[in-house]
Scaffold this active site. Structure first.
Site, PDB file in Angstrom:
ATOM      1  N   LYS A  99       0.790  -1.152   0.000  1.00  0.00           N
ATOM      2  CA  LYS A  99      -0.079   0.107   0.019  1.00  0.00           C
ATOM      3  C   LYS A  99       1.049   1.023  -0.303  1.00  0.00           C
ATOM      4  O   LYS A  99       1.633   0.882   1.098  1.00  0.00           O
ATOM      5  CB  LYS A  99      -0.997  -0.323   1.272  1.00  0.00           C
ATOM      6  CG  LYS A  99      -1.863   0.589   1.217  1.00  0.00           C
ATOM      7  CD  LYS A  99      -3.282   0.586   2.366  1.00  0.00           C
ATOM      8  CE  LYS A  99      -3.691   1.764   2.717  1.00  0.00           C
ATOM      9  NZ  LYS A  99      -4.680   1.800   4.107  1.00  0.00           N
ATOM     10  N   SER A 120      -9.596   1.404   3.307  1.00  0.00           N
ATOM     11  CA  SER A 120      -8.500   2.252   2.187  1.00  0.00           C
ATOM     12  C   SER A 120      -7.615   1.416   1.521  1.00  0.00           C
ATOM     13  O   SER A 120      -7.269   1.579   0.578  1.00  0.00           O
ATOM     14  CB  SER A 120      -7.766   3.284   2.972  1.00  0.00           C
ATOM     15  OG  SER A 120      -7.010   2.699   4.536  1.00  0.00           O
ATOM     16  N   SER A 180      -9.719  -1.253   7.900  1.00  0.00           N
ATOM     17  CA  SER A 180      -8.967  -0.578   6.787  1.00  0.00           C
ATOM     18  C   SER A 180      -7.865  -1.683   5.524  1.00  0.00           C
ATOM     19  O   SER A 180      -8.272  -1.401   4.019  1.00  0.00           O
ATOM     20  CB  SER A 180      -8.120   0.511   6.386  1.00  0.00           C
ATOM     21  OG  SER A 180      -8.988   1.853   6.205  1.00  0.00           O
TER      22      SER A 180
END
Length: 496
Positions: free
Chosen positions: A108, A183, A207
């Site tokens: 990420k 996310s 997330s």
């Protein structure tokens, strides 16, 4: 022999000479989907397949799939191929290798990866290239794993939908009309479609677990202090809530892959004063292990498909020998309200100007709507909220003495329609309510594993298993039982 070995023996010297490179890579990618990280690493170690072939196969899959789903914000093609060639040379020379030698993974973009910008999804940070890996990235590299690509994420991770002002919106491969979650949405999509065997994300309010639910993969949110974190790239430390509620964790298609990655990325690092030297497995609890089942943890009801998924998982655990009983956990609504009060106070005092200056209008709208749900904080109110958190944590510790595991929804509603989180204050309130138990886990710093339990109405169903602090082992054990009984068809070709 692991499945990769069977495939390689059957095809090496036959298919490789009769298929062109693209067809060979596609056939290899299809085989790679079937096994675990350990199987893949074993195939590379035994030289049944090379690391270069594995990386090439995943790059071919990325080229074929990512233009349709926009899951990856950066593909580290040249660096990954160079690292794979080096891994193959090390094996040929008989050098000692780590447990993930030559295996690719994705990261990420709010996690430091040396040589690749830590953008957090915003244009202002497109040149923020760190010189050093985050601790857990370094630990995985030390185990031999190879960074392959960066996943997409919403601006600074502020939404449960993955839409970056730098890289655009990501698409749920099951149905483009619904969110892939956020996310850590890019990682979840890449896993669900076979572009990576392992992803690294983080979880501040679901997330990791929410995109895992939306895309039909698995994720582990470790206990606070388990996985070391580095200092931020700015001279300003993040506010207290970000220190206490956010943790790094792995995402994968198989629960056993979560366990392996977690084991390899939980070592100490002096850069994190929150890191705790706790053993990776605790003493066995009294048998049979009691699992509290909470079908509807919220104040606004639970969708029938979500409830069916939880009950399906409960039956899987009961058949595996767990003592399963519907029991409500304590103070879920208090957890949600306390989480929101602490978050809102920290955002108002330290982050709101940056949100308005650096993020997209959609992100600003979502954050501003959230702020309307929580009155402006005072210092006494902030202190009281932190004290309230401690009281809730004590109640949960007592609850978990009798029920070491809690089975519950990740969200009480199926993945929401794209755009719903921007529909106003009432929509944000409904989302927060649906995620009450998930954000409560963050409030208390507890471990939780999200695991899929099947497909309903064309979308994945999933649940989470919540444990006491440092009992990731119990969560993973139970999640594996559910996974064995409710296998998913991932990876899939995008159905959008």
């Amino acid at each position: 022999m692991p499945p990769y070995g069977v495939f390689a023996v059957a095809t090496r010297g036959v298919l490789r000479h009769t298929l062109d490179l693209q067809s060979w890579s596609r056939a290899l990618a299809n085989e790679l989907w079937r096994g675990s990280l350990e199987d893949l690493a074993q195939a590379i170690r035994t030289r049944a397949v090379s690391s270069t072939e594995v990386v090439q196969a995943h790059l071919q899959r990325i080229d074929a799939v990512d233009p349709r789903v926009n899951a990856l914000s950066e593909v580290l093609r040249d660096a990954a191929l160079q690292a794979a060639a080096q891994a193959d040379r090390a094996l040929a020379q008989g050098a000692p290798v780590g447990p993930l030698h030559g295996v690719p993974f994705t990261v990420k973009p709010n996690i430091d990866l040396a040589g690749s910008a830590t953008t957090s999804g915003v244009p202002a940070l497109r040149e923020a290239v760190p010189l050093r890996d985050a601790p857990h990235v370094a630990q995985l590299r030390g185990a031999g794993a190879i960074p392959l690509a960066r996943g997409n994420m919403p601006d600074f991770g502020f939404r449960w939908h993955t839409d970056s002002s730098l890289h655009g919106a990501s698409i749920n491969p099951w149905d483009a009309r619904v969110t892939p979650g956020g996310s850590s949405g890019g990682e979840a999509i890449a896993l669900a479609t076979g572009m990576t065997p392992l992803g690294l994300g983080n979880d501040f309010g679901g997330s990791l677990r929410y995109p895992a639910l939306c895309c039909g993969v698995a994720a582990l949110r470790p206990t606070l202090g388990r996985v070391a974190r580095a200092a931020p790239p700015t001279p300003v430390e993040p506010p207290l809530s970000f220190q206490m509620f956010s943790v790094h964790g792995p995402m994968a298609r198989h629960v056993r892959d979560l366990r392996l990655a977690f084991t390899l990325m939980s070592a100490a690092d002096a850069r994190d004063p929150w890191w705790v030297p706790a053993p990776l497995a605790g003493p066995p609890p009294r048998a049979p292990i009691k699992v509290a089942v909470c079908v509807d943890p919220g104040a606004s009801g639970v969708h029938v498909q979500v409830a069916e998924g939880v009950r399906k998982a409960a039956r899987c655990l009961q058949q595996a020998g767990y003592d399963v009983e519907e029991i409500a956990p304590p103070q879920v609504q208090d957890m949600l309200e306390t989480y929101m009060r602490i978050i809102a106070a920290d955002v108002r005092s330290t982050l709101l100007p940056a949100v308005h200056a650096l993020t997209s209008p959609d992100t600003q709208r979502f954050v501003d709507d959230f702020m309307q749900l929580v009155p402006a904080s005072t210092l006494p109110g902030y202190i009281e909220a932190l004290a309230r958190r401690n009281q809730i944590a004590r109640a949960w510790a007592l609850f978990q003495q009798d029920c070491p595991l809690l089975l519950a929804p990740v969200s009480t509603q199926p993945p929401f329609a794209v755009g719903f989180d921007l529909a106003g204050v009432d929509a944000v309130r409904a989302l927060m309510q649906s995620m009450a138990l998930s954000v409560g886990v963050n409030l208390l710093g507890l471990p939780a594993v999200a695991v899929p339990v099947g497909v309903a109405q064309g979308l994945p169903q999933g649940v989470q298993l919540i444990g006491a602090r440092y009992r990731e082992d119990l969560c993973l054990d139970a999640a594996e039982c559910i996974e064995r009984a409710a296998a998913m068809p991932t990876p899939i070709d995008p159905r959008c």
